[in-house]
Design a protein around this motif. Structure first.
Motif, PDB file in Angstrom:
ATOM      1  N   ALA A   1       0.790  -1.101  -0.069  1.00  0.00           N
ATOM      2  CA  ALA A   1      -0.044   0.049  -0.196  1.00  0.00           C
ATOM      3  C   ALA A   1       1.036   1.211  -0.005  1.00  0.00           C
ATOM      4  O   ALA A   1       0.430   2.365  -0.594  1.00  0.00           O
ATOM      5  CB  ALA A   1      -0.806   0.160   1.262  1.00  0.00           C
ATOM      6  N   ASP A   2       2.049   1.174   0.650  1.00  0.00           N
ATOM      7  CA  ASP A   2       2.960   2.462   0.715  1.00  0.00           C
ATOM      8  C   ASP A   2       3.413   2.864  -0.893  1.00  0.00           C
ATOM      9  O   ASP A   2       3.827   4.032  -1.085  1.00  0.00           O
ATOM     10  CB  ASP A   2       4.200   2.068   1.244  1.00  0.00           C
ATOM     11  N   TYR A   3       3.343   2.107  -1.814  1.00  0.00           N
ATOM     12  CA  TYR A   3       3.590   2.186  -3.142  1.00  0.00           C
ATOM     13  C   TYR A   3       2.416   2.879  -3.975  1.00  0.00           C
ATOM     14  O   TYR A   3       2.841   2.988  -5.313  1.00  0.00           O
ATOM     15  CB  TYR A   3       4.329   0.872  -3.710  1.00  0.00           C
ATOM     16  N   LYS A   4       1.178   2.969  -3.637  1.00  0.00           N
ATOM     17  CA  LYS A   4       0.295   3.139  -4.384  1.00  0.00           C
ATOM     18  C   LYS A   4       0.582   4.834  -4.854  1.00  0.00           C
ATOM     19  O   LYS A   4       0.141   4.851  -6.163  1.00  0.00           O
ATOM     20  CB  LYS A   4      -0.873   3.026  -3.555  1.00  0.00           C
ATOM     21  N   PRO A   5       0.835   5.578  -4.160  1.00  0.00           N
ATOM     22  CA  PRO A   5       0.790   6.929  -4.727  1.00  0.00           C
ATOM     23  C   PRO A   5       2.077   7.105  -5.577  1.00  0.00           C
ATOM     24  O   PRO A   5       2.117   7.867  -6.509  1.00  0.00           O
ATOM     25  CB  PRO A   5       1.641   7.868  -3.425  1.00  0.00           C
TER      26      PRO A   5
ATOM     27  N   VAL B   1       7.141  -9.042  -4.613  1.00  0.00           N
ATOM     28  CA  VAL B   1       6.259  -9.582  -5.865  1.00  0.00           C
ATOM     29  C   VAL B   1       4.864  -8.714  -5.667  1.00  0.00           C
ATOM     30  O   VAL B   1       4.410  -7.929  -6.637  1.00  0.00           O
ATOM     31  CB  VAL B   1       5.994 -10.897  -5.810  1.00  0.00           C
ATOM     32  N   GLU B   2       4.473  -8.592  -4.277  1.00  0.00           N
ATOM     33  CA  GLU B   2       3.220  -8.029  -4.034  1.00  0.00           C
ATOM     34  C   GLU B   2       3.396  -6.283  -4.424  1.00  0.00           C
ATOM     35  O   GLU B   2       2.412  -5.635  -4.979  1.00  0.00           O
ATOM     36  CB  GLU B   2       2.683  -7.886  -2.784  1.00  0.00           C
ATOM     37  N   ILE B   3       4.640  -5.939  -4.063  1.00  0.00           N
ATOM     38  CA  ILE B   3       4.704  -4.367  -4.201  1.00  0.00           C
ATOM     39  C   ILE B   3       4.795  -4.014  -5.672  1.00  0.00           C
ATOM     40  O   ILE B   3       4.438  -3.145  -6.231  1.00  0.00           O
ATOM     41  CB  ILE B   3       5.999  -3.865  -3.310  1.00  0.00           C
TER      42      ILE B   3
ATOM     43  N   VAL C   1       1.491  -3.852  -7.454  1.00  0.00           N
ATOM     44  CA  VAL C   1       0.906  -2.328  -7.160  1.00  0.00           C
ATOM     45  C   VAL C   1       1.548  -1.463  -8.167  1.00  0.00           C
ATOM     46  O   VAL C   1       0.941  -0.614  -8.815  1.00  0.00           O
ATOM     47  CB  VAL C   1       1.099  -1.955  -5.644  1.00  0.00           C
ATOM     48  N   LEU C   2       2.851  -1.610  -8.265  1.00  0.00           N
ATOM     49  CA  LEU C   2       3.463  -0.627  -9.153  1.00  0.00           C
ATOM     50  C   LEU C   2       3.538  -0.757 -10.516  1.00  0.00           C
ATOM     51  O   LEU C   2       3.825   0.088 -11.530  1.00  0.00           O
ATOM     52  CB  LEU C   2       4.976  -0.718  -8.788  1.00  0.00           C
TER      53      LEU C   2
ATOM     54  N   GLN D   1       1.923 -15.278 -11.528  1.00  0.00           N
ATOM     55  CA  GLN D   1       0.651 -14.934 -10.958  1.00  0.00           C
ATOM     56  C   GLN D   1       0.515 -13.639 -10.913  1.00  0.00           C
ATOM     57  O   GLN D   1      -0.745 -13.130 -11.402  1.00  0.00           O
ATOM     58  CB  GLN D   1       0.142 -15.482  -9.766  1.00  0.00           C
ATOM     59  N   ALA D   2       1.481 -12.680 -10.728  1.00  0.00           N
ATOM     60  CA  ALA D   2       1.580 -11.397 -10.936  1.00  0.00           C
ATOM     61  C   ALA D   2       2.034 -10.755 -12.226  1.00  0.00           C
ATOM     62  O   ALA D   2       2.267  -9.370 -12.303  1.00  0.00           O
ATOM     63  CB  ALA D   2       2.420 -10.611  -9.789  1.00  0.00           C
ATOM     64  N   ASN D   3       2.061 -11.532 -13.268  1.00  0.00           N
ATOM     65  CA  ASN D   3       2.774 -11.155 -14.545  1.00  0.00           C
ATOM     66  C   ASN D   3       3.911 -10.371 -14.367  1.00  0.00           C
ATOM     67  O   ASN D   3       4.219  -9.583 -14.978  1.00  0.00           O
ATOM     68  CB  ASN D   3       1.589 -10.337 -15.359  1.00  0.00           C
ATOM     69  N   LEU D   4       4.845 -10.931 -13.505  1.00  0.00           N
ATOM     70  CA  LEU D   4       6.289 -10.211 -13.368  1.00  0.00           C
ATOM     71  C   LEU D   4       7.353 -11.149 -13.658  1.00  0.00           C
ATOM     72  O   LEU D   4       7.232 -12.442 -13.395  1.00  0.00           O
ATOM     73  CB  LEU D   4       6.238 -10.067 -11.855  1.00  0.00           C
TER      74      LEU D   4
END
Length: 281
Positions: free
Chosen positions: A43-47, A90-92, A95-96, A138-141
C-alpha cells in the motif's frame, strides 16, 4: 529497446519529494525508471504508481537480501524470512505495475563465508527462488537475478553461474540479467558472457566501470552493444550509477569520491550515449 534510469542515484526510498525527478527523466526521454524496493508494504507504493501513470513512465524494480533474509542461510527460519520478503516484493511490484524485478536476491549482500558457493547453498537458493517465481507468474512479473562481482558477494559471480542457477530454478518467470559493471570485473570476454546468458536474458544494467556516467570509462562498450544486438536483445537498458548522496549505499558500493559533477550529467549524457551506441553511431 527501452531505456530506464535507476533511482538509486538519488534515493533508496522514492517518495513524493522525488516526483520532480521523475518528471525530469520523462522530459529527457526515458521510457521508464528502476525503483528501489528495500522495505515497506504494498500500500505504501500506491502514490508512486499514480505518479508513474501520470508521467507516462513504465518501471522495473530492484531489491536485495540481507543477513536476516538470506536465501542461502543454513538456518531454515532465515530462508523463510527471505521467502516472506520476496513475496512482499512481488506484491509491491504488482501494485507498481512493474515488468521486471532485478537484483542479487539470491543471497545476502556483503556477507561472505570464506569459500565459494556450496551445493547446499545452490539448492536452498533455487528452492526459495522457484517458489517466488511461481508467485511472480501470477503477478505477470519477471524475475531477473543479478550476478555480482566477487567483492560484493561470493554466491553468484559469473554469467555461467547465473545461467546454471536459472536452470536449477527451472521456471519461466525466472531468468537472469547482465550488468556491465560486474562483468567488467569478472568476465574475460563481455561478448562471450552476453552470449552465455542470451537464452535467459531478461534485463540489462548499463553501468560504467567506476559507477559513473556511462561512456566515460573502461567498459568494452563496442562489444557490449554489438553483442546485445546480435543476440536479439530488445528489453530494458537501464542506467545504474551511484554517488555519495546515500551514505549507506555509498558504503555498500564502495563509493568514496565524486565520480561525476552532478546527477543531471549522468542521466542526460548516459541516455544520449545509449541511444547513439544502439543506433550504431
Amino acid at each position: 529497446m527501452k531505456v530506464g534510469m535507476n533511482l538509486l542515484l538519488w534515493t533508496g526510498n522514492v517518495t513524493n519529494e522525488h516526483f520532480p525527478i521523475l518528471a525530469k527523466l520523462k522530459a529527457t526521454g526515458f521510457d521508464g525508471v528502476e525503483l528501489p524496493v528495500f522495505g515497506g508494504k504494498p500500500a505504501d507504493y500506491k502514490p508512486l504508481r499514480s505518479e508513474l501513470d501520470k508521467q507516462g513512465l513504465k518501471c522495473t524494480t530492484v531489491t536485495i537480501l540481507t543477513k536476516e533474509t538470506n536465501a542461502i542461510s543454513p538456518d531454515t527460519a532465515t530462508r523463510q524470512k527471505a521467502l516472506d520478503w520476496l513475496k512482499t516484493v512481488v506484491e509491491i511490484n504488482h501494485v507498481l505495475g512493474a515488468e521486471t524485478v532485478c537484483g542479487p536476491y539470491h543471497s545476502a549482500l556483503g556477507e561472505f563465508s570464506g569459500t565459494g558457493a556450496t551445493a547446499d547453498e545452490k539448492k536452498w537458493a533455487a528452492d526459495v527462488l522457484r517458489t517466488t517465481a511461481e508467485l511472480a507468474r501470477q503477478a505477470n512479473l519477471m524475475l531477473a537475478i543479478e550476478y555480482l562481482n566477487r567483492f560484493e558477494c561470493y554466491f553468484l559471480n559469473t554469467a555461467v553461474a547465473a545461467r546454471e542457477l536459472v536452470g536449477m530454478v527451472n521456471h519461466p518467470n525466472f531468468r537472469t540479467m547482465y550488468d556491465s559493471f560486474h562483468a567488467h570485473i569478472e568476465e574475460k570476454d563481455p561478448a562471450a558472457a552476453i552470449r552465455t546468458v542470451a537464452p535467459v536474458l531478461a534485463h540489462v544494467h548499463i553501468s560504467e566501470n567506476d559507477r559513473g556516467t556511462p561512456g566515460t570509462g573502461q567498459v568494452h562498450w563496442d562489444a557490449t552493444f554489438k553483442t546485445l544486438k546480435e543476440v536479439g536483445y530488445d528489453g530494458w537498458l537501464t542506467i545504474e550509477a551511484f554517488g555519495r548522496a546515500l551514505p549507506d549505499l555509498a558504503a555498500a558500493t564502495r563509493i568514496w569520491r565524486d565520480l561525476f559533477p552532478n546527477a543531471e550529467e549522468v542521466y542526460t549524457k548516459g541516455l544520449a550515449f545509449i541511444k547513439s551506441r544502439w543506433s550504431g553511431k
